[in-house]
Design an enzyme around this catalytic site. Structure first.
Site: not given
Ligand code: NVA
Ligand code: CP
Length: 306
Positions: A104, A131, A134, A223, A263, A291
């Site tokens: 990540r 992502h 997800q 989101d 998500c 997930r």
């Molecule tokens: N769009 C959000 C998703 C978190 C799982 C982010 O990138 O923070």
């Molecule tokens: N939806 C998702 O990826 O959650 P986290 O940021 O908790 O991993």
């Protein structure tokens, strides 16, 4: 043979997703029946996090354990990545000590450079742009509940972010249509729309109205308005997106029986009302649970288990 990575949703073909969806159903059934399934015995997953996570870390860590393997967690704070070690060096070293890597991070180019230097498969656990893990869980959740997405209309309300980009890729590949409702400046460009529309039988359109986006949709997704890395813009985004909240009156414009998807983490009172996310149309907890099962299917698939 070239190593297969999963850096964006479109990295797997439609045939591969059809296979992965069936595998996920089987793997989930085994889990529910307490049936051991250890195809990755003695294999190691390394997980690298440059941003926070609850679901992604848990789903991969628990998932790898359930497949018989081990998972190692690294983050920027206590690994050399946080001190500026080149991604290329990290990839060459890490990929000689483990069998598969999940990352990540921030820009997509970082994970692409990492994958180009890795001897083992690399999975995108979220970048600024994508992502895929997800969204594979999201479409699996939809299909498990309601069957094929082909010919259905899916709505997105809010920022055209990493989750939305992967969702558009997924729905187009699976033959559905996406209505992206996003304010100007936070919407997909014409070039991006053309790219998305070339990925499969479905389509993506952008509209500048939340009610037009959800009209007749069978699934409504949203989101956070402020993704990780955008915290400095939060106040401005909350002001700009004030009319883009998914609440009961917006859900009433969707198709009868439409589901709500997010998500997580979610911010009640901003992108979604408590009544919608905690109400009967919400699938968010099923999405999060799935997930883990979809992560296991992806891990086993990339490791060559068939
Ligand atoms: N769009 C959000 C998703 C978190 C799982 C982010 O990138 O923070
Ligand atoms: N939806 C998702 O990826 O959650 P986290 O940021 O908790 O991993």
């Amino acid at each position: 043979m070239a190593i297969k990575h999963y850096l964006q949703f479109a990295d797997f073909s439609l045939n591969e997703y059809e296979y992965l969806i069936e595998r996920t159903k089987i793997i989930k059934r085994k889990f529910k029946n307490y049936e051991p399934y250890h195809p990755l015995l003695d294999r190691t997953l390394v997980m690298v996090f440059e941003k926070n996570s609850t679901r992604t870390r848990l789903s991969f860590e628990a998932g790898m354990h359930q497949l018989g393997g081990a998972a190692i967690y690294l983050n920027t704070r206590d690994s050399q990545l946080g001190r500026g070690e080149p991604v290329e060096d990290a990839a060459q070293v890490m990929s000689r000590m483990c069998d598969i890597i999940m990352i990540r991070t921030f820009g997509q180019e970082i994970i692409e450079r990492f994958a180009a230097n890795s001897r083992v498969p690399v999975i995108n656990g979220l970048t600024n742009e994508h992502h895929p893990c997800q969204v594979f869980a999201d479409v699996f959740t939809y299909i498990e509940h309601r069957g094929s997405i082909a010919g259905k209309t899916v709505a997105w309300v809010g920022d055209y972010n990493n989750v939305c980009r992967s969702l558009c890729e997924a729905v187009v590949m699976l033959g559905g249509d996406v209505m992206v409702g996003a304010p100007l400046g936070y919407h997909p460009s014409d070039v991006e729309l053309a790219r998305l529309n070339s990925l499969g039988a479905g389509s993506v359109r952008h509209v500048v109205s939340a009610s037009e986006a959800v009209s007749g949709a069978i699934a409504v997704h949203t989101d956070t308005w402020t993704s990780m890395g955008q915290e400095a813009e939060k106040a401005e985004r909350v002001r700009l997106f004030a009319d883009w909240s998914v609440d009961e009156s917006l859900m009433a414009l969707a198709a009868p029986g439409a589901g709500f998807y997010h998500c997580l983490p979610a911010y009640r009172g901003l992108e979604v009302s408590a009544g919608v996310i905690d109400g009967p149309q919400s699938h968010v907890v099923r999405q999060a649970h799935n997930r883990m099962h979809t992560a296991r299917a992806v891990l086993a698939f990339l490791m060559g288990v068939r």
